[in-house]
Design a protein around this motif. Structure first.
Motif, PDB file in Angstrom:
ATOM      1  N   PHE A   1      -8.713   0.422   0.493  1.00  0.00           N
ATOM      2  CA  PHE A   1      -7.592  -0.501   0.540  1.00  0.00           C
ATOM      3  C   PHE A   1      -7.702  -1.452   1.719  1.00  0.00           C
TER       4      PHE A   1
ATOM      5  N   PHE B   1      -8.328  -4.227  -7.349  1.00  0.00           N
ATOM      6  CA  PHE B   1      -6.969  -3.910  -7.767  1.00  0.00           C
ATOM      7  C   PHE B   1      -5.951  -4.628  -6.880  1.00  0.00           C
TER       8      PHE B   1
ATOM      9  N   GLY C   1     -15.746  11.009  -7.617  1.00  0.00           N
ATOM     10  CA  GLY C   1     -15.641  10.709  -6.191  1.00  0.00           C
ATOM     11  C   GLY C   1     -15.515   9.235  -5.905  1.00  0.00           C
ATOM     12  N   ASN C   2     -15.167   8.474  -6.893  1.00  0.00           N
ATOM     13  CA  ASN C   2     -15.121   7.020  -6.765  1.00  0.00           C
ATOM     14  C   ASN C   2     -13.825   6.599  -6.100  1.00  0.00           C
ATOM     15  N   GLU C   3     -13.796   6.690  -4.795  1.00  0.00           N
ATOM     16  CA  GLU C   3     -12.559   6.409  -4.101  1.00  0.00           C
ATOM     17  C   GLU C   3     -12.268   4.928  -4.049  1.00  0.00           C
ATOM     18  N   GLN C   4     -10.991   4.622  -3.910  1.00  0.00           N
ATOM     19  CA  GLN C   4     -10.561   3.241  -3.719  1.00  0.00           C
ATOM     20  C   GLN C   4     -10.402   2.976  -2.234  1.00  0.00           C
TER      21      GLN C   4
ATOM     22  N   ASN D   1     -14.954  -2.941  -9.182  1.00  0.00           N
ATOM     23  CA  ASN D   1     -13.518  -2.841  -9.466  1.00  0.00           C
ATOM     24  C   ASN D   1     -12.690  -3.383  -8.320  1.00  0.00           C
TER      25      ASN D   1
ATOM     26  N   SER E   1     -13.231  -0.524  -5.657  1.00  0.00           N
ATOM     27  CA  SER E   1     -14.005   0.701  -5.846  1.00  0.00           C
ATOM     28  C   SER E   1     -15.233   0.367  -6.678  1.00  0.00           C
TER      29      SER E   1
END
Lengths: 115, 110
Positions: A106, A33, A101-104, A31, A94
């Motif tokens: 940055f 973003f 618990g799938n943190e992004q 993923n 991510s």
């Protein structure tokens, strides 16, 4: 150390120019973003991608497009930059999967000024 | 739209506990509470998340009320480096994009 890098910290462009903002992650994340951040408006989602050559519109896609030709790279394109696109642009990545618990993660952000 | 309400700003003395509240009265049963923070000129950073039990990690503790309509992020011994905007976010799965509200600007004062 996991990393999301963005091609520039600061960028100045002229109205009407085509602008490319590049984002690269080294965590093999599916993923990716793109957000923009403006004073008083917070972070707003522009586009995201769950896989190579895949894209989904976020909340404010107008005036932007994206490209995901390789898993590690996600590009944000301003086809014809305008002054109201002056903003801080943040990329994130991510893992794929529904785990909570799938943190992004940055990147540091690119501050774009359109004159 | 963000589904959380946070105070716009808070102050905390260095070395004291910082308690940051968040209201999420419309949270649904399968939504988690996440906290991120953003230090000036940096991208947001994950802190902690929880569903209904209290959680603790090396950065903070998260206390969620029994009815899950509100939560509190606790930084046990705040330092000047904890000065940042703190975002409380609810989402049902880690695979969905984060939706940020305005957050709480925490100022840790020496």
């Amino acid at each position: 150390d996991v990393k999301v890098t963005q091609s520039s910290r600061y960028l100045v462009k002229r109205t009407g120019e085509k602008v490319f903002l590049e984002c690269v992650q080294d965590m093999d994340h599916e993923n990716m973003f793109w957000y923009r951040q403006d004073p008083g408006l917070g972070l707003r989602l522009i586009y995201f991608s769950y896989d190579v050559k895949m894209k989904e519109k976020g909340d404010i896609p107008e005036g932007y497009s994206v490209s995901r030709e390789k898993k590690e790279r996600f590009s944000l394109i301003l086809e014809s930059a305008s002054t109201n696109q002056t903003s801080m642009y943040l990329c994130a990545s991510s893992q794929l999967g529904g785990g909570p618990g799938n943190e992004q993660f940055f990147g540091p952000g690119t501050r774009l000024t359109v004159l | 739209d963000a589904k959380t309400t946070q105070p716009p700003s808070m102050d905390c003395a260095e070395g004291r506990a910082a308690n940051l509240p968040c209201n999420h009265s419309t949270i649904s049963g399968n939504e988690y509470v996440y906290w991120y923070r953003q230090i000036h000129s940096q991208g947001p950073q994950y802190i902690i998340h929880g569903l209904k039990n209290n959680e603790t990690n090396e950065m903070a503790s998260l206390i969620i009320t029994e009815d899950r309509k509100s939560s509190t992020l606790i930084l046990p011994h705040a330092t000047l480096r904890d000065t940042a905007v703190y975002y409380c976010i609810v989402r049902w799965t880690g695979n969905t994009p984060l939706v940020f509200g305005k957050g709480t600007r925490l100022s840790v004062i020496a």
